[in-house]
Design a protein around this motif. Structure first.
Motif: not given
Length: 842
Positions: A110, A140, A142, A146
């Protein structure tokens, strides 16, 4: 001799005048596990296990052949001794693309992961702040995709400590075992790429103990980590453990295992067995497989095998990439096959794969090693013309060339250019300069450079100390050699086989063969196994040592050292003892004769016991030793004894020495076929040694047959024309046999009624272009030979190494009825009696 500045680039590049012959036309040879190419037809491949899938139209690279008879990886052994033609390097060769950043492929991370990465990089070195960043981005990010992105990118930036911290943060918050396993595999891969193999092993063991590391991916990642650090045995042990745990290896596992063989210096047989196991389990090789196999060939000097693999790869429809070509080039360059290397470069450009800095530095190094220094310098100019930035390796290669030529101003100018480009002098730079100045006898400069190296905080390595010790030993500076070895010990460095081999070789070249044998025993007691290079140095010394001092002096040396050993404890160092004896002037060069013959046999038997395979250099060294035997009977007896170890190789030499040419010549031609596959310098050394031995003991017709066979096989390039004979790469015996053959050819031209050229020349390679001032044995031998025949050849006034005669004077000499009789050579012995020598007890 190269010009004072690198030659300017010409329109035609060095490799553009070649067409590739041999890259795709070797399917009729059969490869053996040791890299030989057998002379017998190949057995049929297993149709189910080893047959590649039929390539679909368009998948095979343009210009390649679809011949199904490419050489199999496993077949029966060569008739000759194993490893006879293999290059036995004492250092493993790393992959051409080792250390490059790992490509991410199709990433699914992401935008938040990219933001987190930037925050982490800015806080590098502060563990507390890194933890804060990870906590702030936790909601935040993912999941594993990530975190895997972060691990990979941190690894690309050499932030291994931060990668471990990121992994621990992620794995402690992940509850799914599968995803935890993926994270573990990812961080193990990162640590492996960065050489942190012990940390990778700890992560793996923790993952296994906690229940998420028992996966094929985690095992494959650690096998790959071992591979990148050259730990072949550890990789194979882990592979066996993996199979015992019930996991089935995949293609990645097999590729990593073959890669471990290449980086760990394993022989090709080991890699070949892994490849066959992979095929039998239904996995088809890919580009990485073949690149790794080629790296094994590169490290072992198996040029023929590398070519066959390249052919097989193309037949399977696998397109070579830049790493394939660079590794193939390394195999060619390391073995001295520089014409083939230039052909490979030509094919690269034809296939739109442009050479990079690794390509050039590999071929430049090969040219330098083969003595083709002008071509090496031309390639440097070509790199600059093509706007390919010289890397550190290229700069170090370039300054090493200038240093080896004694052109030190240019070498130091390269160093300045290198530093102006942003590359600081490293240990390789200093090692090249130390070696170059040392070989020229510039010992004050050597000491100055070594002090500067330490002042600039460039830590000397094992090669630095072995170079310095070798330089001082060969220069007779024994006290300096002793001090350097003591400093080496003080630094806590551990001697390896290369270090010992360098010292042994230096002592042998000074004639201290007995002391070298003592150090050979010392290294084996310390658990360091000698290799073929070590033994070749000692055997070669028996064939070259002169006679200084008395035999009594030599005996005193042995007694003193042996008695000393009984009085000292294990902490005392035999190398220091030998060096101190040298410095005090108490060591003498040993006696020659029958004792020397016993030593050669003893060394050879020891090689056999340790399963160290002799190669063509060993053979050449033994032939040189035969040439220095005190009698024909001793030489023939030595070869007869060696036939017990290898009847074909030493049987040929013995048969030619005894005059049994009719019975042995077919076997000799097979031996010459093997030698032809080697690099030119090794092949010429073999022919020189064999002809020297035959000439020395009066088998002059046999020597001439051997030397003419070498000419036919182009062992010596551009040797013979109707107006000139170039002998500068030949030994004394080979040159004299060649002179007779060349003059017989001139004689036939005259008797056929043809006119000779206006001026005929014989070059001995000694004159205004020679590197050393003075006289040479070859020049004197040829001068004596031409004089004994009453020839009209005289030394040229402009070049003392060149013999010249007007063509009409040579023609008149040839018409003399006695001249043809003088030119025809005969053997002194055809079928001599069996030598009456007492058996040698080893």
């Amino acid at each position: 001799m190269a010009s004072s500045t690198p030659p300017t680039l010409t329109t035609a590049k060095p490799y553009q005048n070649h067409h590739i012959q041999g890259i795709h036309h070797h399917h009729h040879h059969r490869r053996t596990p040791n890299g030989h190419t057998s002379l017998h037809p190949p057995p049929p491949r297993n149709p189910t296990a080893n047959k590649p899938p039929a390539p679909t139209p368009g998948t095979v690279a343009a210009g390649t052949h679809r011949n199904p008879n490419f050489a199999p990886l496993s077949s029966s052994k060569s008739e000759l001794a194993a490893d006879f033609s293999g290059r036995r390097s004492t250092r493993f060769v790393s992959k051409m693309h080792f250390g490059r950043p790992k490509s991410g492929g199709s990433s699914r991370h992401s935008v938040s992961a990219e933001d987190a990465l930037q925050q982490l990089i800015r806080r590098s070195g502060d563990d507390r702040l890194i933890e804060t960043v990870l906590i702030n981005f936790q909601s935040k990010l993912c999941g594993p995709d990530d975190y895997n992105f972060l691990l990979r990118e941190l690894g690309n930036r050499n932030e291994w400590s931060m990668a471990i911290q990121c992994f621990e943060f992620a794995v402690n918050r992940e509850r799914r075992r599968t995803e935890q396993g993926k994270l573990a595999s990812s961080v193990i891969s990162v640590l492996g790429r960065l050489g942190k193999v012990e940390l990778a092993k700890k992560v793996f063991e923790t993952a296994v103990n906690e229940g998420y590391g028992n996966t094929v991916y985690a095992y494959s990642a650690l096998i790959s980590a071992y591979a990148k650090s050259g730990l072949c045995d550890d990789a194979i042990k882990l592979f066996e453990t993996m199979k015992l745990s019930g996991l089935k290896p995949n293609l990645v596992t097999y590729n990593a295992l073959i890669d471990a063989c290449g980086k760990g210096g394993a022989d090709f047989k080991r890699a070949s067995d892994i490849f066959d196991d992979m095929l039998s389990n239904g996995f088809q090789p890919d580009r990485i497989t073949y690149n790794s196999l080629l790296a094994v060939c590169s490290g072992g000097g198996l040029w023929e095998t590398a070519m066959n693999l390249f052919n097989e790869m193309c037949y399977r429809g696998i397109e070579p990439d830049i790493y394939t070509y660079n590794t193939l080039l390394d195999a060619a360059s390391s073995g001295g096959h520089m014409d083939s290397a230039f052909q490979i470069m030509a094919e690269m450009t034809a296939k739109n794969i442009m050479p990079n800095e690794v390509t050039y530095s590999t071929v430049i190094r090969g040219c330098a090693k083969s003595g083709r220094l002008d071509q090496a310098l031309s390639l440097v100019s070509e790199m600059k013309y093509a706007n390919i930035r010289l890397d550190r390796v290229s700069y170090n290669n370039l300054l090493a060339i200038y240093a080896s030529l004694g052109r030190f101003d240019e070498a130091l100018n390269v160093v300045k250019e290198m530093e102006n480009t942003g590359f600081r002098k490293d240990v390789v730079t200093y090692n090249a300069l130390l070696d170059g100045f040392g070989k020229q006898g510039r010992y004050d400069k050597v000491k100055e450079l070594f002090n500067r190296m330490k002042n600039e905080r460039v830590p000397p390595n094992l090669l630095t100390y072995s170079t310095l010790i070798s330089v001082y030993l060969k220069g007779g500076l024994y006290q300096e050699a002793t001090e350097m070895y003591k400093e080496f010990k003080h630094e806590g460095l551990k001697a390896d086989v290369v270090f010992y081999s360098e010292i042994i070789d230096s002592l042998c070249k000074k004639g201290f063969v007995e002391s070298s044998a003592l150090l050979l025993d010392d290294m084996t007691k310390k658990g360091i196994q000698p290799n073929v290079v070590t033994y070749n140095s000692i055997i070669n010394a028996f064939g070259q040592s002169g006679e200084k001092g008395s035999s009594n002096g030599n005996k005193r040396e042995i007694v003193r050292l042996e008695n000393g050993d009984k009085k000292v404890n294990d902490s005392e160092d035999r190398i220091i003892k030998v060096f101190e004896q040298l410095a005090s002037g108490n060591l003498n060069i040993g006696e020659k004769g029958r004792k020397e013959m016993i030593c050669v046999l003893g060394v050879f038997r020891k090689m056999h016991e340790l399963e160290i395979k002799p190669n063509v250099v060993t053979f050449s060294a033994i032939l040189n030793a035969c040439s220095h035997c005190s009698s024909f009977e001793e030489a023939s007896f030595l070869l007869e004894e060696l036939r017990l170890f290898d009847n074909q190789v030493y049987g040929v030499a013995h048969g030619l020495l005894m005059g049994h040419r009719e019975n042995v010549w077919v076997h000799a031609l097979s031996l010459f076929d093997e030698v032809k596959r080697m690099d030119s310098s090794t092949a010429s050394a073999f022919y020189n040694a064999l002809t020297d031995m035959l000439w020395h003991f009066g088998q002059k017709r046999g020597a001439q047959m051997v030397v003419l066979e070498g000419k036919r096989r182009q062992v010596w390039e551009n040797t013979w024309s109707d107006c000139c004979l170039d002998l500068h790469l030949m030994s004394s015996g080979a040159a004299r046999a060649m002179v007779h053959a060349w003059l017989l050819n001139i004689c036939s031209i005259v008797y056929e009624g043809h006119e000779l050229p206006g001026l005929l020349s014989i070059l001995t390679g000694w004159g205004k272009h020679s590197k050393v001032v003075g006289d040479c044995a070859l020049k004197r031998a040829i001068e004596a030979l031409l004089g004994s025949m009453g020839s009209p050849f005289r030394v040229a006034t402009s070049n003392i190494g060149r013999f010249i005669s007007p063509g009409h004077m040579v023609a008149a000499w040839m018409r003399d009825s006695n001249t043809p009789k003088l030119l025809v050579l005969e053997d002194d012995r055809a079928y001599p009696q069996t030598p009456n020598l007492q058996p040698i007890i080893l």
